[in-house]
Design an enzyme around this catalytic site. Structure first.
Site, PDB file in Angstrom:
ATOM      1  N   LEU A 102       0.889  -1.162   0.000  1.00 32.21           N
ATOM      2  CA  LEU A 102       0.000   0.000   0.000  1.00 32.21           C
ATOM      3  C   LEU A 102       0.925   1.209   0.000  1.00 32.21           C
ATOM      4  O   LEU A 102       1.998   1.174   0.618  1.00 32.21           O
ATOM      5  CB  LEU A 102      -0.880   0.020   1.250  1.00 32.21           C
ATOM      6  CG  LEU A 102      -1.984  -1.050   1.353  1.00 32.21           C
ATOM      7  CD1 LEU A 102      -2.739  -0.919   2.664  1.00 32.21           C
ATOM      8  CD2 LEU A 102      -2.962  -0.959   0.184  1.00 32.21           C
ATOM      9  N   ASP A 103       0.493   2.285  -0.656  1.00 26.23           N
ATOM     10  CA  ASP A 103       1.316   3.499  -0.667  1.00 26.23           C
ATOM     11  C   ASP A 103       1.465   4.035   0.759  1.00 26.23           C
ATOM     12  O   ASP A 103       0.646   3.746   1.625  1.00 26.23           O
ATOM     13  CB  ASP A 103       0.661   4.579  -1.529  1.00 26.23           C
ATOM     14  CG  ASP A 103       0.576   4.151  -2.987  1.00 26.23           C
ATOM     15  OD1 ASP A 103       1.364   3.280  -3.392  1.00 26.23           O
ATOM     16  OD2 ASP A 103      -0.298   4.693  -3.692  1.00 26.23           O
ATOM     17  N   LYS A 104       2.451   4.871   0.940  1.00 20.11           N
ATOM     18  CA  LYS A 104       2.722   5.449   2.266  1.00 20.11           C
ATOM     19  C   LYS A 104       1.476   6.176   2.815  1.00 20.11           C
ATOM     20  O   LYS A 104       1.165   6.099   3.998  1.00 20.11           O
ATOM     21  CB  LYS A 104       3.901   6.419   2.126  1.00 20.11           C
ATOM     22  CG  LYS A 104       4.384   6.976   3.425  1.00 20.11           C
ATOM     23  CD  LYS A 104       5.719   7.672   3.203  1.00 20.11           C
ATOM     24  CE  LYS A 104       5.912   8.792   4.182  1.00 20.11           C
ATOM     25  NZ  LYS A 104       6.024  10.107   3.600  1.00 20.11           N
ATOM     26  N   HIS A 185       0.614   2.179  -7.717  1.00 17.06           N
ATOM     27  CA  HIS A 185      -0.262   3.365  -7.662  1.00 17.06           C
ATOM     28  C   HIS A 185      -1.512   3.194  -8.529  1.00 17.06           C
ATOM     29  O   HIS A 185      -1.986   4.159  -9.138  1.00 17.06           O
ATOM     30  CB  HIS A 185       0.471   4.615  -8.179  1.00 17.06           C
ATOM     31  CG  HIS A 185       1.542   5.137  -7.276  1.00 17.06           C
ATOM     32  ND1 HIS A 185       1.554   4.941  -5.920  1.00 17.06           N
ATOM     33  CD2 HIS A 185       2.638   5.890  -7.556  1.00 17.06           C
ATOM     34  CE1 HIS A 185       2.630   5.529  -5.397  1.00 17.06           C
ATOM     35  NE2 HIS A 185       3.305   6.102  -6.364  1.00 17.06           N
ATOM     36  N   LYS A 188      -4.688   5.483  -7.932  1.00 16.47           N
ATOM     37  CA  LYS A 188      -4.350   6.893  -8.171  1.00 16.47           C
ATOM     38  C   LYS A 188      -4.208   7.148  -9.673  1.00 16.47           C
ATOM     39  O   LYS A 188      -4.660   8.159 -10.191  1.00 16.47           O
ATOM     40  CB  LYS A 188      -3.061   7.270  -7.437  1.00 16.47           C
ATOM     41  CG  LYS A 188      -3.266   7.332  -5.939  1.00 16.47           C
ATOM     42  CD  LYS A 188      -1.981   7.596  -5.214  1.00 16.47           C
ATOM     43  CE  LYS A 188      -2.206   7.502  -3.720  1.00 16.47           C
ATOM     44  NZ  LYS A 188      -0.992   7.241  -2.977  1.00 16.47           N
TER      45      LYS A 188
END
Ligand code: URA
Length: 237
Positions: A102-104, A185, A188
């Site tokens: 998972l992204d930050k 990502h 996004k």
């Protein structure tokens, strides 16, 4: 193997919790109450019960974490907080790692395990394991976005995403997206392909296992037997 290691490896309780349960008479081995968790048992043959429940020995450990914002999906990082820092030493010693990234700035459901074969296989695009995300966007999503997600969004680099499910709130500023793949990502970039921007992103389901709402951000728990079975079955498909 020591009884407390057997119990903590099986994901039922930590060593400290099992020592306490044993002192209170809550643990039996082959029908006899055992008060000292340093006792050695045969993990394959001994029948162990913990507070009345028989323990099925598990070679691997599986936990669910509610990932907070600001943590990277890694087991180590020189400069940034990383997700395994949120686990107690006992689990860190078992070398758990996240199943997928998972992204930050993404929050929510993260599964960690030390079963490398299962983790690797669950991430294979061939398995089509579903992941559900809740998001908010900077602008209302444009008309027809649901259909475009279903057909397969084309990202800026030309990659054609697999069919995804998009359901939107009435104001079209937030919603849920179900993916069966996991590109870098991805959400996004899918939303960016609609000339829009993701503001917040939270994973709320993995392989049909929902995020446990009783976990606050940063908290974790062991997966239940049923949840482990779901992962094993998802892997067989
Ligand atoms: N898609 C993203 O863009 N980020 C995540 O963290 C997960 C899915």
């Amino acid at each position: 193997m020591r009884l407390d290691k057997f119990i903590s490896d099986s994901g039922i309780a930590s060593r400290r919790e099992s020592a306490k349960a044993a002192r209170l008479g809550g643990i039996t081995v082959d029908g006899a109450v055992v008060k000292d968790v340093s006792k050695h048992i045969d993990p394959e043959k001994s029948k162990v019960t913990y507070l009345g429940r028989e323990i099925i020995y598990r070679r691997f450990t599986y936990v669910m974490l509610n990932k907070p914002e600001g943590y990277v999906s890694a087991t180590d990082d020189k400069s940034l907080p990383y997700v395994t820092e949120l686990l107690p030493d006992e689990l860190r010693r078992q070398e758990l790692f996240p199943v997928g990234r998972l992204d930050k700035d993404t929050t929510g459901l993260m599964i960690l395990t030390n079963n490398g074969v299962l983790a690797h296989s669950l991430l294979s695009p061939k398995k089509h394991v579903s992941k559900v995300y809740c998001f908010t966007a900077a602008e209302p999503l444009k008309a027809g976005a649901e259909e475009m997600f279903k057909t397969g969004v084309t990202l800026a680099d030309g990659y054609e995403c697999k069919s995804a499910e998009l359901s939107l709130s009435e104001d079209r500023l937030s919603g849920e997206i179900t993916l069966t793949e996991g590109k870098y990502h991805q959400i996004k970039r899918m939303v960016a392909a609609m000339h829009n921007r993701v503001v917040t992103l939270e994973r709320i389901e993995f392989a049909t296992i929902p995020l446990d709402k009783s976990l606050s951000r940063g908290q974790w728990r062991y997966l239940t037997e049923e949840e482990i079975k779901i992962l094993e079955n998802a892997n067989k498909i």
